[in-house]
Design a protein around this motif. Structure first.
Motif, PDB file in Angstrom:
ATOM      1  N   LYS A 139     -18.373 -17.430  13.604  1.00  0.00           N
ATOM      2  CA  LYS A 139     -17.552 -18.487  14.195  1.00  0.00           C
ATOM      3  C   LYS A 139     -16.659 -19.144  13.141  1.00  0.00           C
ATOM      4  O   LYS A 139     -17.105 -19.464  12.046  1.00  0.00           O
ATOM      5  CB  LYS A 139     -18.483 -19.527  14.836  1.00  0.00           C
ATOM      6  CG  LYS A 139     -17.825 -20.808  15.211  1.00  0.00           C
ATOM      7  CD  LYS A 139     -17.959 -21.122  16.698  1.00  0.00           C
ATOM      8  CE  LYS A 139     -17.074 -22.317  17.029  1.00  0.00           C
ATOM      9  NZ  LYS A 139     -16.567 -22.387  18.341  1.00  0.00           N
ATOM     10  N   ILE A 163      -4.702 -17.069  14.256  1.00  0.00           N
ATOM     11  CA  ILE A 163      -4.679 -15.616  14.506  1.00  0.00           C
ATOM     12  C   ILE A 163      -5.831 -14.954  13.748  1.00  0.00           C
ATOM     13  O   ILE A 163      -6.567 -14.126  14.295  1.00  0.00           O
ATOM     14  CB  ILE A 163      -3.315 -15.009  14.085  1.00  0.00           C
ATOM     15  CG1 ILE A 163      -2.201 -15.552  14.979  1.00  0.00           C
ATOM     16  CG2 ILE A 163      -3.363 -13.483  14.142  1.00  0.00           C
ATOM     17  CD1 ILE A 163      -0.790 -15.252  14.489  1.00  0.00           C
ATOM     18  N   GLU A 189     -13.425 -13.293  14.633  1.00  0.00           N
ATOM     19  CA  GLU A 189     -14.501 -13.460  15.621  1.00  0.00           C
ATOM     20  C   GLU A 189     -14.642 -12.210  16.499  1.00  0.00           C
ATOM     21  O   GLU A 189     -15.750 -11.869  16.924  1.00  0.00           O
ATOM     22  CB  GLU A 189     -14.236 -14.709  16.474  1.00  0.00           C
ATOM     23  CG  GLU A 189     -14.441 -15.994  15.668  1.00  0.00           C
ATOM     24  CD  GLU A 189     -14.148 -17.264  16.445  1.00  0.00           C
ATOM     25  OE1 GLU A 189     -14.505 -18.339  15.951  1.00  0.00           O
ATOM     26  OE2 GLU A 189     -13.553 -17.189  17.546  1.00  0.00           O
ATOM     27  N   GLN A 190     -13.513 -11.529  16.759  1.00  0.00           N
ATOM     28  CA  GLN A 190     -13.571 -10.299  17.552  1.00  0.00           C
ATOM     29  C   GLN A 190     -14.261  -9.171  16.786  1.00  0.00           C
ATOM     30  O   GLN A 190     -15.048  -8.415  17.335  1.00  0.00           O
ATOM     31  CB  GLN A 190     -12.158  -9.843  17.908  1.00  0.00           C
ATOM     32  CG  GLN A 190     -11.788 -10.125  19.367  1.00  0.00           C
ATOM     33  CD  GLN A 190     -10.294 -10.031  19.573  1.00  0.00           C
ATOM     34  OE1 GLN A 190      -9.636  -9.165  18.980  1.00  0.00           O
ATOM     35  NE2 GLN A 190      -9.750 -10.905  20.389  1.00  0.00           N
ATOM     36  N   LYS A 203      -8.622 -16.296  12.786  1.00  0.00           N
ATOM     37  CA  LYS A 203      -9.897 -16.679  13.435  1.00  0.00           C
ATOM     38  C   LYS A 203     -10.201 -15.728  14.597  1.00  0.00           C
ATOM     39  O   LYS A 203     -11.313 -15.209  14.726  1.00  0.00           O
ATOM     40  CB  LYS A 203      -9.802 -18.128  13.944  1.00  0.00           C
ATOM     41  CG  LYS A 203     -10.850 -18.518  14.977  1.00  0.00           C
ATOM     42  CD  LYS A 203     -10.438 -19.798  15.724  1.00  0.00           C
ATOM     43  CE  LYS A 203     -11.193 -19.985  17.031  1.00  0.00           C
ATOM     44  NZ  LYS A 203     -12.587 -20.404  16.887  1.00  0.00           N
ATOM     45  N   ASP A 204      -9.190 -15.488  15.461  1.00  0.00           N
ATOM     46  CA  ASP A 204      -9.407 -14.623  16.631  1.00  0.00           C
ATOM     47  C   ASP A 204      -9.813 -13.218  16.204  1.00  0.00           C
ATOM     48  O   ASP A 204     -10.747 -12.642  16.764  1.00  0.00           O
ATOM     49  CB  ASP A 204      -8.133 -14.569  17.494  1.00  0.00           C
ATOM     50  CG  ASP A 204      -7.886 -15.901  18.197  1.00  0.00           C
ATOM     51  OD1 ASP A 204      -8.835 -16.725  18.257  1.00  0.00           O
ATOM     52  OD2 ASP A 204      -6.752 -16.133  18.662  1.00  0.00           O
TER      53      ASP A 204
END
Ligand code: X90
Length: 276
Positions: free
Chosen positions: A108, A95, A101-102, A97-98
Motif C-alpha cells: 500500500k 501513477i 499496488e497492482q 502508486k497505482d
C-alpha cells in the motif's frame, strides 16, 4: 511489515536516522546541463551556472518510474510530494502508486500532496517517522498526518521571483520589482498550494519582522520550526534570534535548501515551516 517514507527533493533532506527513507530528485535544467537534485549534486556549480547563464532555465518533475524505484520493496509507503498546483510531481507519484499496488498485491502507498514544499514537508516527514517509531498502524499514521497538516504552515521571504515568473508559475506583474534595491516578498503557501504574496519589504530586517508578525497571527507559541535558507545563514540565524526573543524558545533547526528549492527560492531567500 516494512514501512518506508519517500519524498521528493523539495524537502531538502537526504537521510533520516533509524527510518527507511528515500528521496526522489527533481531536476534543474540550465541550458545543456541537467542537475539531478540528489546527494551527488554539486550545488555550488549549479548556482554558478544559474547565475551566469543567459538562456532559458527550468525544472522538471520525477517520472513515475523514479518513484516506483524509490518505493523499493516496502509493504507500506508514505509518499509526500511538493504541491500539485505548481508541479507534476504529485501526478507522477499517483501513477507510480497505482502501478506499485497492482504489481505487488497487499502493498500500500499513501500519497500526500503537501500543497507546500521545503521545511513544511520536512515537518510531515518527521511526524511520520515519529509515528512509525511509536508503532502506530499505517491507517492511523495517515489519519494523524492529515490532522497534523491543518496545524502546519509555510511562510517565506524571497529575494527574487524571477525564476517563478520565467517558468510561468506566477504572474510577471507580481514578480516585478522584487529583488531590486533589496526588495523582498514575504508570503505563504496558500491553502490551494500556490505562492501567496503578502508583503513587499525593503531589506531583510523588515522582512524578518513581517515573518514574526505572521507567526503571531497564526497563533504560534512553541511548536517545531524548520528554517531553510539559500546562501543566507546570517538571515536564518537572525530569524532564529528574533523567534527566541519573541516566543522565548527556538524549537527547531536550520537547513540549507537543495537544488529545487534553491532554484525558486533564489540566493538570500528563507523558507520557514512551523507548527501552530
Ligand atoms: O515540477 C517542477 O518542475 C517543479 C516546480 C516547483 C515550483 C515550486 C517550487 C517552490 C520552491 C519556493 C518558495 C515557496 C513557495 C511556496 C508555494 C507553495 C520554494
Amino acid at each position: 511489515m516494512k514501512m518506508k517514507i519517500v519524498a521528493d527533493s523539495s524537502a531538502n533532506l537526504l537521510a533520516l536516522p533509524d527510518i527507511d527513507f528515500g528521496i526522489v530528485p527533481l531536476h534543474v535544467i540550465v541550458g545543456e546541463n541537467d542537475y539531478v537534485d540528489d546527494d551527488k549534486i554539486d550545488l555550488t556549480a549549479m548556482q554558478e551556472d544559474l547565475s551566469s547563464y543567459k538562456g532559458k532555465t527550468s525544472t522538471s518533475s520525477p517520472s513515475p518510474h523514479e518513484w516506483e524505484n524509490a518505493f523499493g520493496d516496502a509493504d507500506v509507503v508514505f509518499c509526500i510530494t511538493i504541491t500539485s498546483t505548481l508541479s507534476g510531481t504529485y501526478n507522477s507519484a499517483v501513477i507510480a502508486k497505482d502501478i506499485y499496488e497492482q504489481n505487488h498485491a497487499g502493498r500500500k502507498v499513501y500519497v500526500l500532496d503537501s500543497l507546500s514544499t521545503g521545511p513544511e514537508i520536512a515537518l510531515f516527514i518527521e511526524k511520520i517517522a515519529e509515528l512509525i517509531k511509536a508503532g502506530f498502524a499505517p491507517d492511523d499514521i495517515y489519519k494523524t498526518l492529515l490532522e497534523y497538516k491543518d496545524k502546519t504552515h509555510l511562510y517565506f521571504s524571497l529575494a527574487s521571483l524571477n525564476n517563478f515568473a520565467k517558468n510561468g508559475r506566477i504572474s510577471p506583474v507580481i514578480a516585478a520589482g522584487i529583488g531590486l534595491l533589496g526588495v523582498r516578498v514575504v508570503g505563504k503557501a496558500s491553502d490551494e498550494g500556490t505562492l501567496l504574496p503578502l508583503d513587499k519589504c525593503r531589506g531583510e530586517k523588515r522582512a524578518l519582522k513581517k515573518l514574526i508578525n505572521h507567526l503571531k497571527e497564526c497563533g504560534y507559541t512553541d511548536g517545531k520550526i524548520i528554517i531553510a535558507h539559500n546562501n543566507n545563514e546570517a538571515g536564518a540565524l537572525e530569524l532564529k534570534k528574533l523567534i527566541e526573543n519573541t516566543f522565548g524558545i527556538f524549537n527547531g533547526k536550520i537547513q540549507k535548501t537543495r537544488a529545487l528549492c534553491s532554484y525558486y527560492a533564489e540566493p538570500g531567500s528563507l523558507l520557514i515551516g512551523f507548527e501552530a
